[in-house]
Design a protein around this motif. Structure first.
Motif, short mmCIF file in Angstrom:
data_model
loop_
_atom_site.label_atom_id
_atom_site.label_comp_id
_atom_site.label_asym_id
_atom_site.label_seq_id
_atom_site.Cartn_x
_atom_site.Cartn_y
_atom_site.Cartn_z
N SER A 44 0.80 -1.23 0.00
CA SER A 44 0.00 0.00 0.00
C SER A 44 0.83 1.28 0.00
CB SER A 44 -0.94 0.01 1.22
OG SER A 44 -0.20 -0.04 2.43
N GLU A 45 2.13 1.17 0.25
CA GLU A 45 2.99 2.35 0.31
C GLU A 45 4.03 2.29 -0.82
OE1 GLU A 45 3.04 3.56 4.95
OE2 GLU A 45 4.38 1.92 4.40
N PRO A 46 3.78 2.99 -1.93
CA PRO A 46 4.70 2.93 -3.08
C PRO A 46 6.07 3.51 -2.74
CG PRO A 46 2.57 3.87 -3.70
CD PRO A 46 2.59 3.80 -2.20
N ARG A 47 7.07 2.92 -3.35
CA ARG A 47 8.44 3.43 -3.30
C ARG A 47 9.00 3.54 -1.88
NH1 ARG A 47 5.55 5.64 -7.14
NH2 ARG A 47 6.30 5.36 -9.28
N LYS A 48 8.52 2.72 -1.01
CA LYS A 48 9.02 2.68 0.35
C LYS A 48 9.46 1.26 0.68
CE LYS A 48 7.86 3.86 5.13
NZ LYS A 48 6.82 4.40 6.05
N ARG A 65 14.55 -13.32 4.67
CA ARG A 65 14.06 -12.01 5.09
C ARG A 65 14.76 -10.96 4.23
NH1 ARG A 65 14.99 -11.25 11.29
NH2 ARG A 65 17.05 -12.03 10.66
N GLY A 66 13.99 -9.97 3.75
CA GLY A 66 14.59 -8.98 2.89
C GLY A 66 13.69 -7.77 2.71
N LEU A 67 14.10 -6.88 1.83
CA LEU A 67 13.36 -5.65 1.56
C LEU A 67 12.44 -5.86 0.36
CD1 LEU A 67 16.13 -2.92 1.97
CD2 LEU A 67 14.46 -3.70 3.66
N VAL A 68 11.25 -5.27 0.44
CA VAL A 68 10.28 -5.34 -0.64
C VAL A 68 9.87 -3.92 -1.01
CG1 VAL A 68 8.01 -6.18 -1.37
CG2 VAL A 68 9.42 -7.55 0.20
N LEU A 69 9.90 -3.61 -2.29
CA LEU A 69 9.51 -2.29 -2.78
C LEU A 69 8.49 -2.45 -3.90
CD1 LEU A 69 12.92 -2.09 -2.32
CD2 LEU A 69 12.30 0.31 -2.59
N TRP A 70 7.51 -1.54 -3.90
CA TRP A 70 6.46 -1.56 -4.93
C TRP A 70 6.50 -0.24 -5.69
CZ3 TRP A 70 1.06 0.57 -3.95
CH2 TRP A 70 0.28 0.46 -5.11
N GLU A 84 10.08 -5.22 -6.38
CA GLU A 84 11.45 -5.70 -6.24
C GLU A 84 11.61 -6.38 -4.89
OE1 GLU A 84 14.41 -2.74 -6.85
OE2 GLU A 84 14.05 -2.59 -9.01
N PHE A 85 12.21 -7.57 -4.92
CA PHE A 85 12.58 -8.29 -3.70
C PHE A 85 14.10 -8.22 -3.57
CE2 PHE A 85 8.61 -10.25 -5.04
CZ PHE A 85 7.89 -10.31 -3.85
N GLN A 86 14.56 -7.58 -2.51
CA GLN A 86 16.01 -7.50 -2.27
C GLN A 86 16.32 -8.51 -1.17
OE1 GLN A 86 17.27 -3.46 -1.57
NE2 GLN A 86 16.18 -2.67 -3.37
N VAL A 87 16.90 -9.63 -1.59
CA VAL A 87 17.15 -10.76 -0.69
C VAL A 87 18.64 -11.00 -0.57
CG1 VAL A 87 14.94 -11.79 -1.25
CG2 VAL A 87 16.94 -12.43 -2.60
#
Length: 466
Positions: A44-48, A65-70, A84-87
């Motif tokens: 629900s929060e783009p680019r975060k 566990r990693g970062l997810v960005l939409w 993007e999944f940053q794993v």
């Protein structure tokens, strides 16, 4: 309309790494967040960036566990929704996330260059910007990087599209005369103004083409050919420049038969140095084929360097001695090296540098010993200065042609404009058609019309995740 599949791929280099980025693009990209993370905030929060536990959508096994960005479309690289999944960059982690994405309906692995192709299809990038992006990914020197980045940011698209719009505007005015000239009392001077505008535009394009092909040269590498007689030390110099044993060195004349190349970075410029067969007459058919290839490489080189040894250069009476085959290739565009100072201790190097330059008319002469490295650093610094003097002014130009096809289509456009300018003002229908052909030629540069064959070749240069 048929919905395109959502695509996914590893966008960073395969193998062990601290972080790997897995990119998803398409109308169902957001579903990957829901199915793999259950995080409402990330969806629900783009680019975060959100730190999430990533699980398999079927087995619910924890993968990493990693970062997810939409990035919601159309404000994304492809113009579609992107996730993007940053794993962690371990091969097993990457494989497990890719396998998890494969289980989602409507998903498939991206093809080579497919992310870039979708960006083109959605008008996020034009063809020149895509070519600049490909060059940026392949850039190996600082000058190549600057040139590619400028093009990837629209350095060519902006002027070419402006020229195309001017031609289309002129074409519209010409067609208005055809359609409404008799009924609507169109200004009689409109065609004269179009003629003047096209003349100025043609002159601007011709000036743009007068760039000595610097953009193409820098993109592909400055070609430098080392030529000279056998046993002058050409292969030793090549190895010294490459800092490795790139070419076989032997006292036997004719050892080098074929072209040996090394890539160098000189002052940020990409340079391809070619060691060639020794130039001399011989009864050996294979050796003479090497000589033929050396002369052919000379014709396609941007810089030619002739290497001579003092022992081959001087006669017993200390007069300059040059084989006729060498005299034929020495001119004001040749650079010359006098080699083997270490075994010619009685020679006054400065005197012979001046004498050789005066009598041969070459551009510059150096004296050195490739074996001991004496004088090589001075030569390299002079070569860097030469490259900057030869290319820097062109490189600083905001618009520089980097592809052969750009030049070809520009020449097609200019030919059509010249055809238009040669027509009588009575030939309005033919004039409009010539302007249409000119606009289409420019359109093929940016990808507006008829570029499928170019696209196929271009996207094959990208990795699967780009």
């Amino acid at each position: 309309m048929h919905e395109q599949p959502t695509i996914y791929a590893l966008s960073t280099s395969p193998g062990k790494a601290g972080v790997a980025v897995i990119r998803v693009s398409g109308s169902r990209a957001k579903e990957a967040i829901h199915r793999l993370t259950k995080s409402k905030a990330a969806a629900s929060e783009p680019r975060k960036a959100h730190f999430c536990r990533i699980r398999h959508p079927v087995s619910r096994q924890s993968l990493d566990r990693g970062l997810v960005l939409w990035f919601p479309g159309p404000h994304s690289f492809t113009g579609e929704d992107i996730v993007e999944f940053q794993v962690h960059g371990g091969p097993a982690v990457v494989r497990s996330v890719l396998d998890a994405l494969q289980t989602l309906q409507g998903y498939r692995m991206a093809e080579q260059g497919e992310f870039a192709k979708r960006a083109f299809d959605n008008d996020k990038l034009d063809l020149t910007e895509l070519e600049g992006l490909a060059d940026l990914l392949n850039a190996e020197t600082e000058v190549q990087r600057k040139l590619a980045l400028r093009q990837a940011e629209g350095g060519l698209r902006i002027p070419y599209e402006r020229w195309r719009e001017q031609i289309i505007h002129s074409m519209a005015q010409t067609e208005a005369v055809i359609d409404f000239g008799e009924d609507e009392q169109i200004d009689e001077g409109v065609l004269d103004q179009v003629h003047e505008n096209i003349t100025q535009l043609r002159d601007a394009m011709e000036s743009h083409l007068q760039d000595n092909r610097v953009g193409e040269i820098v993109r592909n590498g400055v070609q430098v050919a080392i030529i000279g007689p056998p046993n002058a030390g050409k292969s030793t110099l090549l190895n010294r420049l490459a800092k490795r044993e790139a070419a076989i060195v032997s006292d036997t004349p004719g050892t080098t038969r074929d072209i040996v190349e090394v890539n160098l970075n000189l002052g940020g410029y990409p340079v391809v140095v070619s060691d060639t067969a020794g130039l001399r007459q011989s009864d050996d058919v294979i050796e003479m084929e090497g000589v033929r290839r050396a002369k052919a490489r000379l014709q396609t080189s941007d810089i030619k360097i002739c290497l001579l040894s003092y022992s081959q250069l001087l006669s017993r009476d200390q007069e300059l001695r040059l084989d006729p085959i060498l005299r034929d290739i020495l001119d004001q565009d040749t650079y010359l090296i006098l080699n083997k100072e270490d075994i010619s201790k009685d020679v006054d190097a400065k005197r012979w540098v001046d004498k050789v330059q005066r009598e041969t008319g070459v551009r510059k002469v150096w004296s050195m010993s490739c074996k001991t490295d004496h004088g090589v650093d001075v030569f390299l610094q002079d070569m860097i200065d030469l490259l900057k003097e030869k290319f820097d002014d062109y490189i600083n130009s905001p618009v520089l042609i980097t592809q052969v096809r750009h030049r070809h289509h520009l020449q097609e456009c200019i030919a059509s404009l010249n055809n238009y300018l040669s027509l009588s003002t009575d030939d309005v229908v033919l004039s409009a058609e010539e302007l249409r052909q000119a606009a289409n030629a420019l359109g093929r540069i940016t990808g507006r019309v008829d570029v499928e064959d170019v696209l196929d070749a271009l996207f094959s240069q990208f990795c699967i995740g780009k």
